[in-house]
Structure formats: structure tokens, C-alpha cells
Design a protein around this motif. Sequence first.
Motif, short mmCIF file in Angstrom:
data_model
loop_
_atom_site.label_atom_id
_atom_site.label_comp_id
_atom_site.label_asym_id
_atom_site.label_seq_id
_atom_site.Cartn_x
_atom_site.Cartn_y
_atom_site.Cartn_z
N TYR A 1 -2.88 12.27 5.78
CA TYR A 1 -3.01 13.34 4.78
C TYR A 1 -1.72 13.48 3.96
CZ TYR A 1 -3.48 17.72 2.44
OH TYR A 1 -3.46 18.67 1.46
N PRO A 2 -0.55 13.54 4.59
CA PRO A 2 0.68 13.59 3.77
C PRO A 2 1.04 12.25 3.14
CG PRO A 2 1.10 14.32 6.04
CD PRO A 2 -0.23 13.65 6.02
N ASN A 3 0.25 11.22 3.40
CA ASN A 3 0.44 9.90 2.78
C ASN A 3 1.82 9.32 3.07
OD1 ASN A 3 -0.60 7.74 1.36
ND2 ASN A 3 -0.06 8.53 -0.64
N LEU A 4 2.22 9.36 4.33
CA LEU A 4 3.57 8.93 4.70
C LEU A 4 3.62 7.43 4.97
CD1 LEU A 4 4.53 11.95 6.98
CD2 LEU A 4 5.39 11.42 4.68
N LYS A 5 4.80 6.88 4.72
CA LYS A 5 5.01 5.43 4.84
C LYS A 5 5.24 5.05 6.29
CE LYS A 5 8.17 2.75 2.94
NZ LYS A 5 9.35 2.34 2.16
N VAL A 6 4.21 5.17 7.09
CA VAL A 6 4.28 4.77 8.50
C VAL A 6 3.44 3.52 8.66
CG1 VAL A 6 3.72 5.43 10.87
CG2 VAL A 6 4.58 7.15 9.28
N LEU B 1 -10.37 7.31 6.93
CA LEU B 1 -9.17 8.12 6.66
C LEU B 1 -8.64 7.80 5.26
CD1 LEU B 1 -7.23 7.90 10.06
CD2 LEU B 1 -8.86 9.63 9.29
N ALA B 2 -8.75 8.76 4.37
CA ALA B 2 -8.22 8.58 3.02
C ALA B 2 -6.73 8.27 3.08
CB ALA B 2 -8.48 9.83 2.19
N ASN B 3 -6.27 7.50 2.15
CA ASN B 3 -4.87 7.04 1.99
C ASN B 3 -4.51 5.86 2.89
OD1 ASN B 3 -4.27 8.98 0.06
ND2 ASN B 3 -3.36 10.40 1.52
N LEU B 4 -5.32 5.59 3.93
CA LEU B 4 -4.92 4.55 4.89
C LEU B 4 -5.38 3.17 4.42
CD1 LEU B 4 -3.63 3.93 7.70
CD2 LEU B 4 -5.96 4.04 8.62
N SER B 5 -4.48 2.20 4.48
CA SER B 5 -4.83 0.80 4.28
C SER B 5 -4.99 0.16 5.66
CB SER B 5 -3.75 0.07 3.50
OG SER B 5 -3.59 0.67 2.23
N PRO C 1 3.38 1.98 -0.50
CA PRO C 1 3.74 3.40 -0.56
C PRO C 1 2.99 4.32 0.42
CG PRO C 1 2.59 2.69 -2.56
CD PRO C 1 2.92 1.45 -1.79
N GLY C 2 1.88 3.92 0.95
CA GLY C 2 1.15 4.79 1.89
C GLY C 2 1.12 4.22 3.29
N PRO C 3 0.38 4.87 4.18
CA PRO C 3 0.29 4.38 5.56
C PRO C 3 -0.53 3.10 5.68
CG PRO C 3 -1.11 6.31 5.26
CD PRO C 3 -0.36 6.13 3.99
N VAL C 4 -0.14 2.24 6.61
CA VAL C 4 -0.85 0.98 6.83
C VAL C 4 -1.10 0.81 8.33
CG1 VAL C 4 -0.81 -1.54 6.57
CG2 VAL C 4 0.36 -0.10 4.88
N GLY D 1 -5.13 8.86 19.28
CA GLY D 1 -4.25 9.45 18.28
C GLY D 1 -4.91 9.73 16.94
N LEU D 2 -6.22 9.59 16.87
CA LEU D 2 -6.88 9.66 15.55
C LEU D 2 -6.56 10.94 14.78
CD1 LEU D 2 -8.90 8.26 13.62
CD2 LEU D 2 -10.71 9.60 14.71
N GLU D 3 -6.63 12.07 15.43
CA GLU D 3 -6.42 13.33 14.69
C GLU D 3 -4.96 13.46 14.26
OE1 GLU D 3 -6.03 18.00 14.87
OE2 GLU D 3 -4.97 16.47 16.01
N ASN D 4 -4.05 12.94 15.09
CA ASN D 4 -2.64 12.98 14.70
C ASN D 4 -2.38 12.04 13.54
OD1 ASN D 4 -3.01 13.51 17.71
ND2 ASN D 4 -1.02 14.41 17.32
N ILE D 5 -3.00 10.85 13.57
CA ILE D 5 -2.86 9.90 12.46
C ILE D 5 -3.40 10.53 11.18
CG2 ILE D 5 -3.68 7.69 11.54
CD1 ILE D 5 -3.65 6.60 14.41
N ARG D 6 -4.54 11.20 11.31
CA ARG D 6 -5.15 11.84 10.13
C ARG D 6 -4.26 12.95 9.55
NH1 ARG D 6 -8.13 16.67 9.82
NH2 ARG D 6 -9.61 16.77 8.11
N ASN D 7 -3.90 13.91 10.41
CA ASN D 7 -3.20 15.09 9.89
C ASN D 7 -1.75 14.82 9.54
OD1 ASN D 7 -5.38 16.82 10.03
ND2 ASN D 7 -4.88 17.54 12.07
N ASP D 8 -1.07 14.04 10.38
CA ASP D 8 0.38 13.94 10.24
C ASP D 8 0.84 12.73 9.44
OD1 ASP D 8 0.47 16.22 11.75
OD2 ASP D 8 0.95 15.22 13.63
N ILE D 9 0.01 11.69 9.34
CA ILE D 9 0.42 10.48 8.63
C ILE D 9 -0.41 10.26 7.37
CG2 ILE D 9 0.54 7.95 8.76
CD1 ILE D 9 1.35 8.27 11.70
#
Lengths: 347, 282
Positions: A130-135, A165-169, A190-193, A120-128
Motif C-alpha cells: 500500500y505505501p509502495n515501498l522499495k522492498v 496486491l496493487a503496486n506489487l511486481s 520504484p515499487g515492491p517486487v 505475511g500476506l496482510e503485512n505485505i499488503r498494508n506495510d509494503i
Amino acid sequence: MSGKVYDQQADPALDMAESTVQAGFDPKSWDMVGSLNLSRQLPTGQVLLDLAAAGRADIVVLTADLGRPTQVIQFGQRYPERYFNFGIAERNMIGAAAGLATTGLTPVISNYSFFLALMGLENIRNDICYPNLKVRMVGTHSGIAMGFYGTSHHCNEDIGALRTLANLSLVAPCDANAIRAAIPALIDHPGPVYFRVGRGRETPVYEAPPSFTLGGSNRLREGRHATIFAIGNLVSAALEAHDLLAKEGIELCVVDCYSIRPIDQAAILAAAKEHGILFSAEEHNVTGGFGAAVAEVLAAAGAGARLVRIGMPDAYSVLGPPTHLYRHYGLDGAGVAATVAKALRAG
Amino acid sequence: MARARKNVTDALLAEKAKMIRRETVKLTDLCGSGHYGSSFSMAELVAALYYEFLHVRPAEPRWPERDRFLLGKGHAAIGLYPVLADLGFFSSEELDSYTRLGSPFGDHPDMTKVKGADFSSGSIGHNLSVALGMALGLRLQGSPARVVCLMGDGEMAEGQIWEAAMAAGNFGLANLIGIVDNNRVGSDGEVARIMDNEPLAEKWQAFKWQVQRIDGHDLPAVCAALDWALNGAAAGPRLIIADTIAGKGVSFMEGTWQWHLGYLGPADRDRALAEIERGLVP
């Protein structure tokens, strides 16, 4: 703290009604329902149930036909309308988590790490990311925990991939109590973890939920000769190594460095300054993994300390029972102790 | 309660479709390359959606009750931006920065930068999954909003589309609407020769979607289908297969794969603009 005998008692919260292993079966028999009893260090479902009971109606749980092995089925049984099983369709699940997050809900994905983070790496990158979503993503069975299931079911590459992946903790709670601390601590980040966890059969480290903050670490043992920064299964191995080395007069400081990104730079640099040699320990390829993250901290600061990276070699694991593999790769207490003793004597 | 329509005229929608084509040509002029073919093929669909059906508030782009629109075929963003500007999500002057250093407006839509863009795209095959997640979340929270995902026919080759199609059918998502802009071409040529996706309607029906197939340039047919898909009662997701023509509106582009991506020099640009102003030839 360490070495607590792992609890074979039935989990009282576990609903055994669906199990086919009933009266008349050998006590050692287990089926898919009973298998949850074997993974007592993976309490994700109960943690999420507790959060829901405390009023968190925004939490929704997603899985890809792995609600039982990753232990979120309990949430689905209690809150079926907030539990989405996507079947074996991980990338679709990741995209749907992103969509759910845009509507104000807090999606928690629970899935095997090798399918979640690697497929799922590319999906995690593009969809979670990059938009910095709280997933929140809980990647289970990481490293070589699946043993003889083979390379498709090993995950020694997720840290290397995810920490770019930027934004990811990225954090690695090492046992059940660490998970009990980590998920509530970061549910509102506030961002993805991404939570990198094991199979649930790890040797427990903590007797109660520990301190857990992004960029933090927990110093579990003091020692005046060197520090080992460990994650996951290697935390309990490092604690065992501490005890073994003490008999040889070597005092090893043990740190649970659960926050991989961001990483506790201050603790790493202080250890480098204090001893001039330090160890990283992970159930992951040493190339690009947690040890590499430690190396980056040391190099960027010009710390000039020697780093010995303990982990999986840059090769695909042989197969075998997990405990045999840990011994084979020097990732158990004795293996870690031997590596530390050898390095310190060479130093 | 019936969802409100704006009840604009087909003539107005035809003018808006013209605007989409005209602005696509002008914006492409700024950067020297553009996706003419797939912007032109979806022009009537996007015009009808935004000027007749979708409930959005340009002054409040993140209005929670808004209908969502996801452009799975993100490379056609050049045809979406002029509509968002015309509706007032941002000024048309801002669009002059299209593709320039630091601009919010690139070849693919970016939800973090473009007001009115409900999700980012660019990696083909992702957005139907995101749309179904939105539909799940909105349904759970009792929202009346609809989620519309416009896909390309080349996108049907992505396996993730069918993962999402299967899930949406099984989840019975009546607030999810898919549209396939079936313009029959991709980067390498005709879709049917690269990876034939027919029979398409039967595939979606087998995944528990209700399907209508229409001429995607026939505005009364487009509006009737969108009314059915967005406003009618249904138990599950609905799909519109819009048979369209790549490059529709400019004679030398129509039906060609060669104008999936390209650039028109000044003389040809003026020739194309003149054809666009004359309107579609049935």
C-alpha cells in the motif's frame, strides 16, 4: 541449453569452516553448512554480495532464521551490520523491512515463500504494497519443492494471493542464472517486487544470465503446433517435453514467462492467434495462479483460443520426494509432454 | 550532544491537549462516528511529544533527520490530525474534508496522503515492527533521530508486538521509544476482562526494555518521562507505560469502554465541549 547435469562440486565461495562434516566422514554426509551445496540454483546471497561490492551500500538483508536454507548467510558473514536476522518472526520482519525502506535503504527479504507470502500476506499488503515501498522479497522453496515436509511447507497459493496486491511486481526467475539476472534488473524498481523462486535444486535452464524485464518473457524453443508458457521448475520440464514431443512430430514452442505481474500479454495473444491452443505450466494451484493470469489475458481480449492449464490440482499435495511428486502430478517433462500431446490430438 | 527541547510551559501543553479533545469532538461531527475515548486518553502524551520534544519540520515533512512518530493505535488519528494542522503540516481548512469522499484524512492515518504521518496504521500490532525497522535504518546511517511508537493497551494482545519487542531488545535500539496509552478499554469492554496484559512493565523488562510507568495525564510526569526516553542515554529501547483514562476530560466518558466509538448529538456535544474548555479535573 537444457538438461545440464547439476553441479555437485563444492561452491568455492562457501565457507565450510563451521561444518562438522570434516575429514573422516562419508563423502555423502552433509550438515546445515554443507546443505548449501545442494541448492546451487539459489545464488541470492552471492548476487547481493556482488551488488554490495559494486558500491551498493544501501542494500540490507532480512531473514527469519532462514539465512542458510535461503542462501543469504554469505551476505551476513561479509556485512553483519547490514544483515538482520529476526528469528522466527516473519510478520515482524516484514514490518521492519518497511521501516528500513522509509529511511532510504533497500531491504531484501529472503525467506521460505509459505511463511513469507502466506503468513505475511496482510503485512505485505498494508506495510509494503500500500505505501509502495522499495522492498524486495525473495520467496524460496515455492510450490511442492519441499516434498515430504508436507503441506505446511508447500506453497501453491502465493501467486494467487500476491497477484491481487496493487503496486506489487511478481516475477519467477527459474534458475540460478535467471536469479542473477532478475535481482540486479529489479533492485531499483520504484515499487515492491516479489521474486518467486525454488529450493535451488532445479534443473538449470540458462547457461548465462538471460534477458529479464518486467512484463517480458524469453522464447526458448520454436514450434509450429502450440506454445507453452511456463514458470519456475516447469520451464525445464517444458524444455524436456519439447524434446520428447519432437520425436512424435509435435513441435512445441517454449516460453519462459517469468514475469507474472505484469504479464507479457503480447506474447500470449500472439501465441493464441498463431495456434488457437496454448498451455500454461506452473508449480502452483491452477486456481488463481499463473494459468489463471494467462486465462484473464485471453478472455479479456476475446482471443477465443483454448488454454490448457498445467499445474497442481485444486487440492493439497500428497507428500513424497519432490521428483516423485512432479511425476505424480504430471509436472515433469514426460507429464507435460503427455498432457500436450493428448490436448493436441483431441483438438 | 544534548537534544534540544522547546521548553514550553505546562499551561501551553494543557491548552494543546484541550485542542486535541475539542477538535476530536468537532471532527466527529462531520462523519457521525469517532473514537473519542482513545483520542482523549492520549491527548497529553501527543501534546507533550509534538510541542515539546519531537524534532520535526512542518515545511519539510520528509526531512531525513526528523524524529518519527508512529500511531500504532491508528484509530486515534482524529486526535493527531489537529496537531499536525496546528503545527503547519497542512491547513486546518484541509481538515474540513475529514472522512469525505477522496479526503486524505480517514479514521486511520495514511502516510501516502497525510503530510506529517510517518507511517500508516489501522491494522493493530504492525507499527512497532515498522518503528524498529526505521530505528535500525537510522542507526545504520548515523542519524540522531528518534523513533516513537504510541501503542494501545489492547494492542498488547497482538503477538507481533512481542516479536518486535524481542527484536528491539536484542538489537539494542537506543533510538526506539515505545509508549503504551494504558487506557484500559477496548471495543468489547475492559482490557483486563478481555485479555489481561498485566504485569505489563515486567513483560517489557523481560524483553530487555527499560520501563517507566507514569500518570499519562500529569503533564510534568509526562514530560519527565519523555525527556528520559528521548533525551537520556541508554543502551537499548525504552518504554513508557502511561496509565490513562479513556475519554479523559468529559465526565460521562471517563473510564468507560462505551465511548471507545460513538457519536454525540448536538446538545451532548456542547456539554462535552464546555467540559473540555474547563480543563481536566484532577
